[in-house]
Design a protein around this motif. Structure first.
Motif, PDB file in Angstrom:
ATOM      1  N   ALA A 179       0.882  -1.162  -0.045  1.00 18.81           N
ATOM      2  CA  ALA A 179       0.023  -0.211  -0.066  1.00 18.81           C
ATOM      3  C   ALA A 179       0.884   1.376   0.087  1.00 18.81           C
ATOM      4  O   ALA A 179       0.572   2.234  -0.590  1.00 18.81           O
ATOM      5  N   GLN A 213       0.914   4.205  -2.848  1.00 17.89           N
ATOM      6  CA  GLN A 213       0.228   5.381  -2.258  1.00 17.89           C
ATOM      7  C   GLN A 213       0.149   6.598  -3.203  1.00 17.89           C
ATOM      8  O   GLN A 213      -0.890   7.570  -3.471  1.00 17.89           O
ATOM      9  N   SER A 261      -5.051   3.234  -2.068  1.00 22.47           N
ATOM     10  CA  SER A 261      -3.577   2.512  -2.087  1.00 22.47           C
ATOM     11  C   SER A 261      -3.873   0.944  -1.352  1.00 22.47           C
ATOM     12  O   SER A 261      -3.109   0.121  -2.017  1.00 22.47           O
ATOM     13  N   THR A 262      -4.534   0.808  -0.389  1.00 21.32           N
ATOM     14  CA  THR A 262      -4.618  -0.472   0.178  1.00 21.32           C
ATOM     15  C   THR A 262      -5.271  -1.379  -0.675  1.00 21.32           C
ATOM     16  O   THR A 262      -4.976  -2.599  -0.828  1.00 21.32           O
ATOM     17  N   ALA A 288      -3.444  -2.356  -3.258  1.00 20.35           N
ATOM     18  CA  ALA A 288      -2.440  -3.312  -2.832  1.00 20.35           C
ATOM     19  C   ALA A 288      -3.110  -5.016  -2.821  1.00 20.35           C
ATOM     20  O   ALA A 288      -2.244  -5.954  -3.398  1.00 20.35           O
ATOM     21  N   HIS A 326      -8.627   1.544   6.833  1.00 23.78           N
ATOM     22  CA  HIS A 326      -8.432   1.726   5.342  1.00 23.78           C
ATOM     23  C   HIS A 326      -9.754   1.643   4.639  1.00 23.78           C
ATOM     24  O   HIS A 326     -10.588   0.517   5.109  1.00 23.78           O
TER      25      HIS A 326
END
Length: 256
Positions: free
Chosen positions: A16, A20, A27-28, A31, A129
């Protein structure tokens, strides 16, 4: 197990952080999609082997039908002859199951990671998140409770449902055409007779992709992203790996 989950959480967090700059608050989620792609790349050689095995089994269907006709009154001899045929052609009846089985641990890791309030005795920071406002640890019923199906969170799930439905429809049509073009000889029991229920199971196989909708609805959003990504990957991968196997529509067009 706690140390292992902590290491896995660190892996997801590191991916992540890497993504980012490109995906900001998503981003997570990105990921998780990247992690899924890496898992699928790792098992791709097995998928290729499974495709070769299925093509070989399709070619062997006339021979298997002849063996069952020849040894129909001697089930043991029939099964031995079929096994010898598979061995001679280096075909494993179980090869098609391996890619799916090897992906299951990755799914359960994500499920557990985003279902646990703490990891290694520390609060699970990943639960804070989200993807476009929908918590990665939340489920569809949580989204329905926060704005309904067309609220901010609900629209995230609606988008996933649309993707899964589109992929399932594509897979359903392709599987039906391939099964029509390459009908499999029904599995026989020890008495040489077709196994009860196998006919119904064969009809059910093309519909299995639609059951993914249920999975997406009940698991944490992070695990749902894994399921949606791997389902879409599977559809594209199978279309590529089986591109040289004619489907019923193509066979009929050729005959015409």
């Amino acid at each position: 197990m706690s140390a292992f989950m902590s290491a896995f959480a660190s892996l997801v967090g590191s991916l992540a952080d890497l993504l980012q700059p490109l995906f900001q608050t998503a981003s997570t989620a990105a990921a998780i999609i990247l992690f899924t792609a890496l898992v699928r790349l790792a098992v791709h050689p097995l998928s290729r082997a499974a495709a070769r095995g299925q093509k070989a089994r399709s070619r062997l269907q006339p021979q298997i039908a002849e063996l069952r006709k020849k040894h129909g009154r001697n089930p043991e001899r029939m099964q031995k002859a079929i096994m010898e045929l598979h061995a001679a052609e280096k075909v494993s009846p179980l090869s098609g199951c391996l890619p799916s089985l090897l992906q299951m641990p990755a799914f359960f890791l994500l499920y557990h990671l985003f279902s646990s309030g703490s990891i290694g005795g520390e609060p699970n920071a990943l639960l804070s998140h989200d993807l476009l406002g929908a918590p990665l640890g939340g489920r569809w019923h949580d989204a329905l409770a926060h704005g309904g199906p067309f609220g901010g969170q609900g629209l995230v799930y609606l988008g996933l449902f649309v993707i899964v439905a589109a992929v399932a429809t594509f897979s359903f049509g392709r599987t039906k055409r391939q099964m029509a073009a390459h009908p499999m000889t029904p599995a026989a029991g020890p008495d040489g007779q077709p196994v009860p229920g196998m006919g119904a199971m064969t009809k059910l196989i093309p519909l299995l992709s639609f059951f993914t909708l249920i999975t997406v609805a009940v698991v944490p959003l992070a695990a749902a992203l894994y399921v949606v990504t791997t389902t879409a990957w599977t559809a594209v991968e199978r279309a590529w790996l089986y591109r040289d196997m004619p489907v019923a529509g193509g066979a009929m067009a050729t005959a015409a």
